[in-house]
Structure formats: structure tokens, C-alpha cells
Enzyme design. Structure first.
Site, PDB file in Angstrom:
ATOM      1  N   CYS A 204       0.587  -1.428   0.170  1.00 25.96           N
ATOM      2  CA  CYS A 204       0.210   0.360  -0.072  1.00 25.96           C
ATOM      3  C   CYS A 204       1.096   1.085  -0.115  1.00 25.96           C
ATOM      4  CB  CYS A 204      -0.868   0.351   1.129  1.00 25.96           C
ATOM      5  SG  CYS A 204      -1.810  -1.600   1.266  1.00 25.96           S
ATOM      6  N   CYS A 207       2.861   2.745   3.207  1.00 30.01           N
ATOM      7  CA  CYS A 207       3.724   1.886   4.080  1.00 30.01           C
ATOM      8  C   CYS A 207       4.699   1.546   3.172  1.00 30.01           C
ATOM      9  CB  CYS A 207       2.686   0.857   4.802  1.00 30.01           C
ATOM     10  SG  CYS A 207       1.428   1.398   5.778  1.00 30.01           S
ATOM     11  N   CYS A 230       2.500  -8.507   6.431  1.00 30.40           N
ATOM     12  CA  CYS A 230       1.041  -7.575   7.146  1.00 30.40           C
ATOM     13  C   CYS A 230      -0.158  -8.860   7.110  1.00 30.40           C
ATOM     14  CB  CYS A 230       0.476  -7.732   5.158  1.00 30.40           C
ATOM     15  SG  CYS A 230       0.134  -9.304   4.483  1.00 30.40           S
TER      16      CYS A 230
HETATM   17 FE1  SF4 Z   1      -2.079  -1.197   3.399  1.00 31.59          FE
HETATM   18 FE2  SF4 Z   1      -1.474  -2.232   6.061  1.00 31.59          FE
HETATM   19 FE3  SF4 Z   1      -0.279  -0.023   5.304  1.00 31.59          FE
HETATM   20 FE4  SF4 Z   1      -2.839  -0.420   5.735  1.00 31.59          FE
HETATM   21  S1  SF4 Z   1      -1.165  -0.957   7.390  1.00 31.59           S
HETATM   22  S2  SF4 Z   1      -2.535   1.023   4.609  1.00 31.59           S
HETATM   23  S3  SF4 Z   1      -3.780  -2.367   4.280  1.00 31.59           S
HETATM   24  S4  SF4 Z   1      -0.297  -1.724   4.158  1.00 31.59           S
END
Ligand code: SF4
Length: 243
Positions: A204, A207, A230
Site C-alpha cells: 500500500c 506503507c 502484513c
Molecule cells: Fe495497507 Fe497495511 Fe499499510 Fe494499512 S497498514 S495501508 S493495510 S499496508
């Protein structure tokens, strides 16, 4: 084909048998063996990230109708969504299933889309892990793209494993970056647009940054956090409770 003996086999015995059978086997041998064992109850869960095309290319050559699950967290780079569609067309994949988080759950725990800053484990739980659960219903086994060279908890990754009631198949466990690069070149696979911009591991957008340690391809994920996965591969007891 599954026989009465293998149908009654305990998971630990099945994993041991398959790992012994596939010792030294190629990635495609492993995919074919998984299809033989699990048939239509096998799927691949793909992030459509930097290395995903390698597995997708191998799968397309064995069975382009194999179901592929993609979790659209709502936080992916636009380039990743475009890459998913480009790979689908390039490889002729006919059953890509895009799943999304439950809108009510997201609204309940992260109405302002900022949870990733305060509690990324909870954010991954609601946006990735929980949506995968219903998507995996009906499947006995799933293929993952994890590789030992990613380090961390993946260093001792077996080819076949059993966890949380399902088998996992890791055909590329033994591949390094060289094997991935050679296969991309040989198969003339499209490259994720962000790879050219210096991202060897892509999740994402909030992150993911370029690696902070050039020797560690995943060092640009969740930078500054004690987090490297994750949560899709964590056992239920180790996952955060968001509800
Ligand atoms: Fe994506 Fe996990 Fe970051 Fe949330 S914490 S934006 S689900 S990678």
C-alpha cells in the site's frame, strides 16, 4: 489425483510427503503437483507487486483459469491496479477475483483512513486479513509468492506447509532475485511501473518507500515500525483483535 489413501492423510503427513516428493523440483513441477493434489480447491493470493508476475507467468503456463485472489485494500498505488489489469490481459488469466474490505468494518475502525499511522497491524487486519477469510472459503490450499531471500520469518520457508486449516504452497521459496530476473527476461514479462522508480517491494502507498537498506528488498515496507509482514500468514492467536 487424490486417492482414498491421500484423502484420509493427516495434514502433517501430506506436507511431509509433498515436500519430499518436490525436493529439487522446479516451480512449475510444484504448481502441477499442487493442482494434482488440490484441483479446483487451489488458489493463488497475489499482491500484484514487484515480483508477482513471475508466479503469474508460471501459473498461466500451467492453467490460466486457476483462481487468483487480489485484495484491494483501497490504499494501493494506482500503478498496481493498472498492472493487475495489464498482467491479466498479457497472460490470459481468466479468473482474477478482486476482494475488498468490508465497508462497515472500515468505517467502524478507520473512518478517516489514518489507522495505518497509529496501528498498522490493525489496519492490515481490517483491510487485508479479514477480507481474505471469506475469499478463501471453499479452497483447501493457496499458493503464495513468498521467498526465503526476503529474510525475516521467511528464511526457513518450506515448499508445502499447513496452517490455520489450509495448505500453503510456496513454489518460489528457493528462488533468489537472480532467478526472478532471469524468468522475467525469458518470459518477457511486463514490469511493475514502480520497479523502474526504485521500489523492489510494493504494498500500500502509505506503507511503502524505497528500501532504506539496499541489501534488504523489503526494508522500504513499514519503515520505522517493528513490522515486516502484513499479517496474512500469522496464526489467528498472533493477530490483533479489531472487533
Ligand atoms: Fe495497507 Fe497495511 Fe499499510 Fe494499512 S497498514 S495501508 S493495510 S499496508
Amino acid at each position: 489425483m487424490e486417492t482414498l489413501d491421500t484423502a484420509l492423510e493427516a495434514p502433517e503427513a501430506k506436507v511431509a510427503r509433498l515436500n519430499a516428493e518436490m525436493r529439487g523440483g522446479s516451480a512449475q513441477d510444484i504448481i502441477r503437483t499442487a493442482l494434482r493434489e488440490f484441483g479446483p480447491k487451489l488458489t493463488y493470493v497475489s499482491s500484484f507487486g514487484a515480483e508477482s508476475a513471475a508466479m503469474l507467468g508460471l501459473i498461466a503456463d500451467v492453467d490460466p483459469s486457476l483462481p487468483v485472489i487480489f485484495i484491494d485494500t483501497g490504499m494501493h498505488f494506482q500503478q498496481t491496479l493498472q498492472y493487475r489489469d495489464a498482467l491479466r490481459d498479457f497472460l490470459g488469466l481468466s479468473d482474477i477475483r478482486t476482494v475488498v474490505p468490508d465497508a462497515g468494518e472500515v468505517k467502524a475502525v478507520d473512518p478517516r483512513y489514518i489507522l495505518h499511522k497509529s496501528d498498522p497491524d490493525a489496519c492490515c487486519e481490517v483491510r487485508k486479513v479479514r477480507p481474505l477469510e471469506p475469499a478463501l472459503r471453499g479452497f483447501d490450499a493457496w499458493i503464495t509468492g513468498r521467498k526465503r531471500f526476503h529474510g525475516g520469518g521467511r528464511l526457513a520457508l518450506p515448499v508445502f506447509e499447513f496452517s490455520e486449516g489450509r495448505y500453503k504452497v510456496n513454489p518460489l521459496a528457493g528462488w533468489g532475485p537472480e532467478e526472478v530476473a532471469v524468468y522475467f527476461e525469458a518470459r518477457r514479462l511486463p514490469v511493475h511501473p514502480l520497479v523502474a522508480e526504485g521500489y523492489p517491494s510494493i504494498g500500500c502507498w502509505p506503507c511503502t518507500v524505497r528500501p532504506v537498506d539496499p541489501s534488504d528488498v523489503r526494508s522500504g515496507r513499514w519503515v520505522g515500525r517493528d513490522k515486516s509482514e502484513c499479517g496474512l500468514h500469522l496464526e489467528r492467536k498472533d493477530r490483533p483483535r479489531v472487533f
